[in-house]
Scaffold this motif. Structure first.
Motif, mmCIF file in Angstrom:
data_model
loop_
_atom_site.group_PDB
_atom_site.id
_atom_site.type_symbol
_atom_site.label_atom_id
_atom_site.label_comp_id
_atom_site.label_asym_id
_atom_site.label_seq_id
_atom_site.Cartn_x
_atom_site.Cartn_y
_atom_site.Cartn_z
ATOM 1 N N THR A 5 0.841 -1.201 0.000
ATOM 2 C CA THR A 5 0.000 0.000 0.000
ATOM 3 C C THR A 5 0.874 1.249 0.000
ATOM 4 O O THR A 5 1.843 1.347 0.752
ATOM 5 N N HIS A 6 0.523 2.186 -0.869
ATOM 6 C CA HIS A 6 1.220 3.469 -0.936
ATOM 7 C C HIS A 6 0.223 4.559 -0.596
ATOM 8 O O HIS A 6 -0.886 4.610 -1.135
ATOM 9 N N ARG A 7 0.643 5.455 0.288
ATOM 10 C CA ARG A 7 -0.239 6.530 0.757
ATOM 11 C C ARG A 7 0.084 7.796 -0.032
ATOM 12 O O ARG A 7 1.221 8.261 -0.052
ATOM 13 N N GLU A 31 -3.658 4.530 -2.015
ATOM 14 C CA GLU A 31 -4.641 5.139 -1.115
ATOM 15 C C GLU A 31 -4.412 6.648 -1.003
ATOM 16 O O GLU A 31 -3.358 7.095 -0.546
ATOM 17 N N VAL A 33 -4.697 9.914 0.820
ATOM 18 C CA VAL A 33 -4.918 10.235 2.229
ATOM 19 C C VAL A 33 -4.948 11.731 2.514
ATOM 20 O O VAL A 33 -5.356 12.148 3.593
ATOM 21 N N ARG A 34 -4.510 12.573 1.551
ATOM 22 C CA ARG A 34 -4.480 14.010 1.812
ATOM 23 C C ARG A 34 -4.588 14.790 0.499
ATOM 24 O O ARG A 34 -4.102 14.362 -0.537
ATOM 25 N N SER A 66 2.878 10.587 6.793
ATOM 26 C CA SER A 66 2.153 9.409 6.316
ATOM 27 C C SER A 66 2.086 9.348 4.793
ATOM 28 O O SER A 66 1.763 8.312 4.212
ATOM 29 N N VAL A 67 2.391 10.457 4.122
ATOM 30 C CA VAL A 67 2.351 10.513 2.655
ATOM 31 C C VAL A 67 3.707 10.088 2.104
ATOM 32 O O VAL A 67 4.739 10.665 2.456
#
Length: 367
Positions: A5-7, A31, A33-34, A66-67
């Motif tokens: 998984t890559h954010r 995913e 996320v921002r 988290s990115v």
């Protein structure tokens, strides 16, 4: 392709934002996320519209640990600065086309990626679609013999009729060469290899454009870049191509791209789309034949699915994991230099020899 998984954080929530969101929804390992935007209210609205958990300004995106991948959708004139900032923040970066707007800025982002030890990829990624890969397979298999020549035609995107503020398309970093040119040049380089020299001429067709889009935020645009350019491209392989790139030709019956070989011709689909018919007519054939797609289709031909984006981001995620990287920075830089050389040749009224080269990306068919 990518297994972990890559954010993802998306920088810029303008016109093309939704195309990435819908395209990436196909890949659960990618995913979002921002959302980050200098217009924080717009970022907040985009996050709410697409159920993205975090939003804020650009600095907050860079600082979000988290990115791990930033998709850069800022206007082209801001690409170099924002790419470098994201790389220095430790992010891998995938940027919308073009990589930058000048060769100098392109060199700077390549150097920044090297210093940071991060993966940099760039649109256009349509050469990863079934149409371009089908054409590549036909050429590589010798279906049309040895490639000799090619032609490319870019007509008007009619942005004045649908884009609320297409000003950037008619100023530095825009025009048909830098806006639509990357799609065509990437397809040609993928099929035929690197370009060695370019000779071009260009002009501004209409000095002031009237915007008629229903939700327009501007009424007129002062044009400061050439809107009609013709070029001759000589490839390192010896192939000679002609290209017409125009925002002044609203209607035409010319094909998008044709490639001519010693034993036949190929006619390619719209380079701005992932899929579409690729036709061949070998010497002696009574008519054109549609080739079987070399890959599964990205979306239904003739629908808005062809406007989605995401293959290039998945390609970058695969490269982060150690796999082959096709829409890579070296390829994107060569495409950029070729397009900048078209502009500089037209401005200087002389041929331009390119200083960069690149490998043809590893084909996807058969992988």
């Amino acid at each position: 392709m990518a297994k972990q998984t890559h954010r993802i954080g998306i920088l810029g929530s303008g016109n093309i934002f939704g195309r990435y969101v819908t395209g990436l929804a196909r890949y659960p390992e990618l995913e979002i996320v921002r959302v980050g935007d200098v217009d924080v209210a717009r970022a907040k609205q985009a996050a709410a519209d697409h159920a993205i958990p975090a939003w804020g300004d650009d600095a907050e995106l860079y600082a979000d640990d988290s990115v791990d991948i930033v998709i850069n959708l800022t206007p082209p004139v801001h690409h170099a600065r924002t790419i470098i900032t994201a790389l220095e923040a430790g992010k891998h970066v995938y940027v919308e086309k073009p990589l930058a707007t000048t060769v100098t800025d392109g060199e700077a982002v390549l150097a920044a990626a090297s210093r940071a030890g991060r993966v940099l990829g760039s649109a256009p990624d349509t050469f990863l679609g079934s149409a371009a890969q089908t054409a590549r397979k036909a050429i590589d298999s010798g279906l049309i013999g040895a490639p000799i020549g090619a032609s490319a035609f870019i007509g008007h995107s009619k942005a004045e009729t649908w884009h609320p503020n297409p000003t950037f398309l008619f100023q530095e970093g825009g025009g048909p060469v830098m806006d639509m040119g990357p799609y065509y040049m990437a397809i040609l380089v993928n099929c035929l290899g690197p370009v060695s020299t370019i000779s071009a001429a260009g002009r501004i067709g209409i000095p002031e454009r009237t915007v008629t889009a229903p939700e327009r935020t501007v009424d007129t645009i002062a044009v400061t870049v050439d809107t009609h350019t013709a070029a001759v491209l000589t490839f390192a392989s010896g192939v000679i191509a002609t290209a017409q790139m125009s925002f002044d030709v609203w209607d035409s019956e010319l094909p998008f791209i044709e490639i001519y070989g010693s034993e036949g011709s190929l006619s390619l689909a719209n380079p701005n789309h992932f899929d579409g018919d690729v036709r061949v007519r070998r010497h002696g054939d009574g008519d054109w034949t549609v080739l079987e797609p070399a890959l599964e289709l990205f979306g239904a031909v003739g629908t808005r699915e062809q406007a989605r984006r995401g293959l290039g981001v998945r390609d970058l995620a695969n490269a982060v994991e150690g796999g082959p990287h096709r829409a890579n920075a070296s390829f994107a830089f060569h495409v950029l230099e070729a397009l900048c050389s078209v502009e500089s040749s037209a401005q200087q009224h002389r041929p331009v020899a390119l200083t960069s080269s690149c490998e043809r990306p590893q084909p996807l068919y058969g992988s």
